[in-house]
Motif scaffolding. Structure first.
Motif, short mmCIF file in Angstrom:
data_model
loop_
_atom_site.label_atom_id
_atom_site.label_comp_id
_atom_site.label_asym_id
_atom_site.label_seq_id
_atom_site.Cartn_x
_atom_site.Cartn_y
_atom_site.Cartn_z
N GLY A 1 4.11 68.50 127.38
CA GLY A 1 5.48 68.88 127.73
C GLY A 1 6.27 67.76 128.38
N ASP A 2 5.71 66.54 128.42
CA ASP A 2 6.42 65.41 129.01
C ASP A 2 7.24 64.73 127.91
OD1 ASP A 2 7.35 63.24 130.43
OD2 ASP A 2 5.41 62.79 131.36
N ARG A 3 8.38 65.35 127.59
CA ARG A 3 9.19 64.91 126.46
C ARG A 3 9.68 63.47 126.62
NH1 ARG A 3 14.32 64.45 124.79
NH2 ARG A 3 14.86 65.16 122.68
N GLU A 4 10.16 63.14 127.81
CA GLU A 4 10.73 61.81 128.04
C GLU A 4 9.68 60.73 127.84
OE1 GLU A 4 12.96 59.29 131.62
OE2 GLU A 4 12.71 61.47 131.79
N ALA A 5 8.49 60.95 128.40
CA ALA A 5 7.43 59.95 128.27
C ALA A 5 6.95 59.85 126.83
CB ALA A 5 6.27 60.31 129.19
N SER A 6 6.91 60.97 126.12
CA SER A 6 6.46 60.93 124.72
C SER A 6 7.44 60.15 123.87
CB SER A 6 6.24 62.34 124.17
OG SER A 6 7.46 63.02 124.02
N VAL A 7 8.74 60.33 124.09
CA VAL A 7 9.75 59.58 123.34
C VAL A 7 9.59 58.08 123.60
CG1 VAL A 7 12.23 59.11 123.12
CG2 VAL A 7 11.41 61.47 123.20
N LYS A 8 9.35 57.71 124.85
CA LYS A 8 9.16 56.30 125.19
C LYS A 8 7.94 55.73 124.48
CE LYS A 8 11.35 56.18 129.76
NZ LYS A 8 11.12 56.02 131.22
N ALA A 9 6.86 56.52 124.43
CA ALA A 9 5.64 56.04 123.76
C ALA A 9 5.88 55.85 122.27
CB ALA A 9 4.50 57.03 124.00
N TYR A 10 6.56 56.81 121.64
CA TYR A 10 6.86 56.68 120.21
C TYR A 10 7.73 55.46 119.94
CZ TYR A 10 5.09 61.47 119.46
OH TYR A 10 4.31 62.60 119.38
N LYS A 11 8.73 55.26 120.78
CA LYS A 11 9.65 54.14 120.56
C LYS A 11 8.95 52.81 120.82
CE LYS A 11 14.07 56.40 120.77
NZ LYS A 11 15.47 56.34 121.22
N ARG A 12 8.00 52.81 121.75
CA ARG A 12 7.21 51.60 121.97
C ARG A 12 6.39 51.28 120.72
NH1 ARG A 12 6.16 46.61 123.78
NH2 ARG A 12 4.05 46.33 124.57
N ALA A 13 5.81 52.30 120.10
CA ALA A 13 5.04 52.09 118.87
C ALA A 13 5.93 51.51 117.78
CB ALA A 13 4.43 53.41 118.41
N ILE A 14 7.14 52.04 117.65
CA ILE A 14 8.06 51.57 116.61
C ILE A 14 8.50 50.14 116.88
CG2 ILE A 14 10.37 51.93 115.64
CD1 ILE A 14 9.82 54.99 116.15
N SER A 15 8.69 49.79 118.16
CA SER A 15 9.09 48.42 118.48
C SER A 15 7.99 47.43 118.12
CB SER A 15 9.44 48.30 119.96
OG SER A 15 8.28 48.41 120.78
N LEU A 16 6.73 47.87 118.22
CA LEU A 16 5.61 47.00 117.89
C LEU A 16 5.38 46.91 116.39
CD1 LEU A 16 3.12 48.23 120.64
CD2 LEU A 16 4.11 45.94 120.49
N ARG A 17 5.60 48.04 115.70
CA ARG A 17 5.41 48.06 114.25
C ARG A 17 6.49 48.96 113.64
NH1 ARG A 17 2.14 50.97 110.60
NH2 ARG A 17 1.02 52.06 112.27
N PRO A 18 7.58 48.38 113.17
CA PRO A 18 8.71 49.20 112.70
C PRO A 18 8.37 50.17 111.57
CG PRO A 18 9.39 46.92 113.03
CD PRO A 18 7.90 46.95 113.17
#
Length: 646
Positions: free
Chosen positions: A273-290
């Motif tokens: 239920g930690d939506r904000e942290a999950s979005v950050k993790a997903y976006k970090r993944a995308i920044s590393l591998r688009p």
């Protein structure tokens, strides 16, 4: 021939030796005799050969094998030591390991076996053939070669691990686990074999034993990424999401540039239920591998997240890359479709969903006819007379509440309501009943072979298997695997006191929601509109049969009624489960439990009406689905009146 038919090999060698004293034929004859259990005969031949040809490595090697066969491992090791100094022959260190094992020197045996699997060592012909077959993706050819190698050399740890890998890829998890345990008996520190065993146990839903293997690996290599990731996923499957998150937090801290680890971390954070942290993790993944499709789909799967115009541009750029393929491409297509839907370009969104589903279906085809046959078999077998005959033979436990139906039908909402009750624990979508059913299918035609089973033992097995998921003292727990509707008959036989809740949603709303969902595994029917309609129709047909043969056994929740008349429907639901009314069940959105399904965001909010008719935006393109649903669509929420109900 020497491996497959040593008797024939012996015969041919003797025919050659009748006309010529050929040293090669004598050596092959010795091997043929040894493989037939005549170690003394083999030793007589090899003793003569090594005297005549002191520099012939192959003769010394077979001589050592013969010494080992007659129980003289120390002398065998002396012979092998000469070879080890001279060079490395295929299989040399395996044979050295065998002799040390015969002397009960486990440490020396393991050291030799680990030398055997060293990539620098040449491999024997059968293993070489298997490796070539694996490169060609010829699993059957690889299995044949490895099985022959192990028939000749049962202690070959390399062949054991490779064959386990082949079996695992075919879903033969129990056989793979047996081979890997044999491998680890000989070489306990063979990390690749132990990781293979952990993976096999994980995929076979033996999660607690898998965790034990992973923890042993982490003792020796505490920072290894693949170990931390498998532990994180295993803990998540066990429902221990807080510890899973801590494990993946460590993985991303130690390996901060690994996109897949960040995406996996995002999934667990979303579940918590930690939506904000999950979005950050997903976006970090995308920044590393688009092109990280799993991360993009993770964002789309939040349901309450909307892609920005910049996100859509990046998605288009990735999808235009001709190098993009596989799971990344499929996940990106689903995410792109969701982005188009957020932008209200419904036709383009539906076309993108279609392309995503078509790509997924090509990877995991669905057998519509097989599912229909399975439903037919269940209807034919589970009759009133059968239940009367087998009454009272199951396990009397009342613990489980099975929530079944189609995925995306509102089952997570029902689970959240029930798990808000003080007497009920919410677990997750458990695979244990499916595993039991698959185990039964392996013994004979299912479900007919249930007549010969110990039903009480099967029920007790289910209760014992699911104990690992229970974290509270609540007397009841929920098993919310929607597809368990296929096993309502099995539930009634092995756990007759369990409660079954069937959650049903409007056919078009339910099927369209499935079509828009990127399922990781298990829902192959969801990738084609005709398959979807046929699956939903067969679901209604099977449940109508159980309504007829088990009147009142299954309590049905109509999703639209639950949304429009929540108070009354919740009271009916609790009563059907034998539970007293508790007001907190109406405030289910305050329940902080981890929710892993696609509806995790919605069930943390009060019930809302806006999503009930989402499917209508796609109605112009649903002709194929409507045709497949047929009279089931017209009759909803009841089954078609003309349909045979058992």
């Amino acid at each position: 021939m020497l491996v497959a038919d040593p008797e024939r090999s012996e015969k041919i060698c003797r025919e050659v030796l009748a006309h010529s004293d050929d040293a090669g034929a004598r050596l092959l004859l010795a091997a043929s005799l040894r493989l037939q259990g005549d170690g003394a005969g083999a030793l007589a031949l090899t003793s003569q050969l090594v005297r005549e040809h002191p520099g012939w490595q192959a003769a010394h090697f077979e001589h050592a094998m013969a010494l080992g066969a007659v129980g003289r491992p120390r002398e065998a090791l002396q012979s092998l030591a000469v070879l080890a100094r001279a060079g490395v022959l295929p299989g040399l260190w395996r044979v050295i390991g065998d002799q040390h094992a015969a002397l009960a020197d486990r440490a020396a045996a393991e050291a030799a076996y680990l030398r055997h699997i060293d990539a620098a060592n040449p491999v024997e012909a059968q293993v070489r053939e298997a490796l070539a077959a694996l490169q060609r993706r010829d699993r059957a050819g690889a299995a044949r070669a490895l099985e022959l190698q192990l028939l000749r050399f049962p202690s070959d740890v390399l062949a054991l691990r490779l064959l386990a890998e082949v079996y695992s890829s075919e879903g033969r998890f129990a056989e793979a686990a047996t081979l890997l345990r044999q491998c680890l008996d000989r070489a306990p520190s063979f990390a690749l074999a132990r990781f293979g065993l952990a993976s096999v146990l994980f995929h076979d839903h033996q999660l607690a034993p898998a965790l034990e293997q992973i923890d042993e690996l982490l003792v020796r290599d505490p920072g290894r990424l693949e170990y931390l990731r498998l532990k994180g996923e295993t803990l998540a499957r066990l429902g221990d999401f807080v510890v899973s998150a801590a494990c993946l937090d460590r993985a991303t801290a130690l390996h901060s540039n690994n996109a897949d680890a960040w995406a996996q971390f995002g999934h667990v954070l979303r579940t918590l239920g930690d939506r904000e942290a999950s979005v950050k993790a997903y976006k970090r993944a995308i920044s590393l591998r688009p092109s990280a499709g799993d991360a993009y789909w993770g964002l789309a799967n939040l349901k309450t997240f909307s892609f920005s115009a910049e996100d859509v541009q990046l998605l288009r750029k990735q999808l235009d890359d001709p190098e993009l393929k596989g799971e990344d491409k499929i996940a990106l297509l689903f995410a792109f479709a969701k982005a188009l839907e957020d932008g209200e370009d419904h036709q383009a969104a539906f076309e993108a969903y279609g392309a995503a589903n078509k790509a997924r279906l090509a990877a995991v085809p669905h057998d519509r006819a097989a599912h229909e046959r399975a439903v037919d078999s269940a209807i034919e077998f589970f009759t009133p007379s059968l239940f009367e005959k087998l009454q009272g033979l199951g396990c009397g436990a009342r613990d489980p509440i099975f929530v079944v139906g189609m995925p995306r039908s509102g089952s997570t909402l029902v689970e959240q309501i029930l798990s808000s009750h003080s007497g009920v624990e919410g677990t997750m979508e458990l695979l244990d009943l499916v595993s039991i059913a698959k185990g039964l299918e392996a013994r004979g035609p299912y479900p007919g072979m249930l007549l010969d089973q110990n039903l009480r033992a099967l029920g007790e097995e289910y209760i014992e298997r699911t104990r690992v998921y229970r974290r509270s003292e609540a007397p009841r727990f929920i098993d919310k695997l929607p597809n368990n509707f296929m096993h309502v008959g099995l539930i009634q036989l092995i756990l007759p006191n369990a409660h079954v809740i069937d959650v049903r949603r409007h056919p078009l709303a339910c099927c369209v929601s499935n079509f828009r969902q990127h399922w990781a595994t298990g829902q192959t029917y969801a990738y084609d509109l005709t398959d979807l309609g046929a699956y939903y129709r067969n679901y209604v047909r099977l449940m109508a049969h159980f309504d007829a043969v088990l009147p009142g056994k299954v309590h049905r929740v109509i999703y639209e009624d639950l949304v429009l008349n929540t108070d009354d429907e919740v009271r009916r639901l609790l009563s059907a489960c034998g539970l007293p009314f508790e007001a907190q069940c109406l405030r289910f959105y305050e329940n902080k439990r981890a929710v892993r399904t696609p509806s995790s965001e919605q069930v943390r909010q009060p019930i809302f009406l806006s999503g009930m008719d989402d499917w209508r935006r796609f109605e112009p393109w649903l002709g194929e689905l409507k045709a497949a649903l047929g009279d089931v669509l017209d009759a909803y929420p009841a089954p078609p009146a003309t349909r045979d109900q058992g």
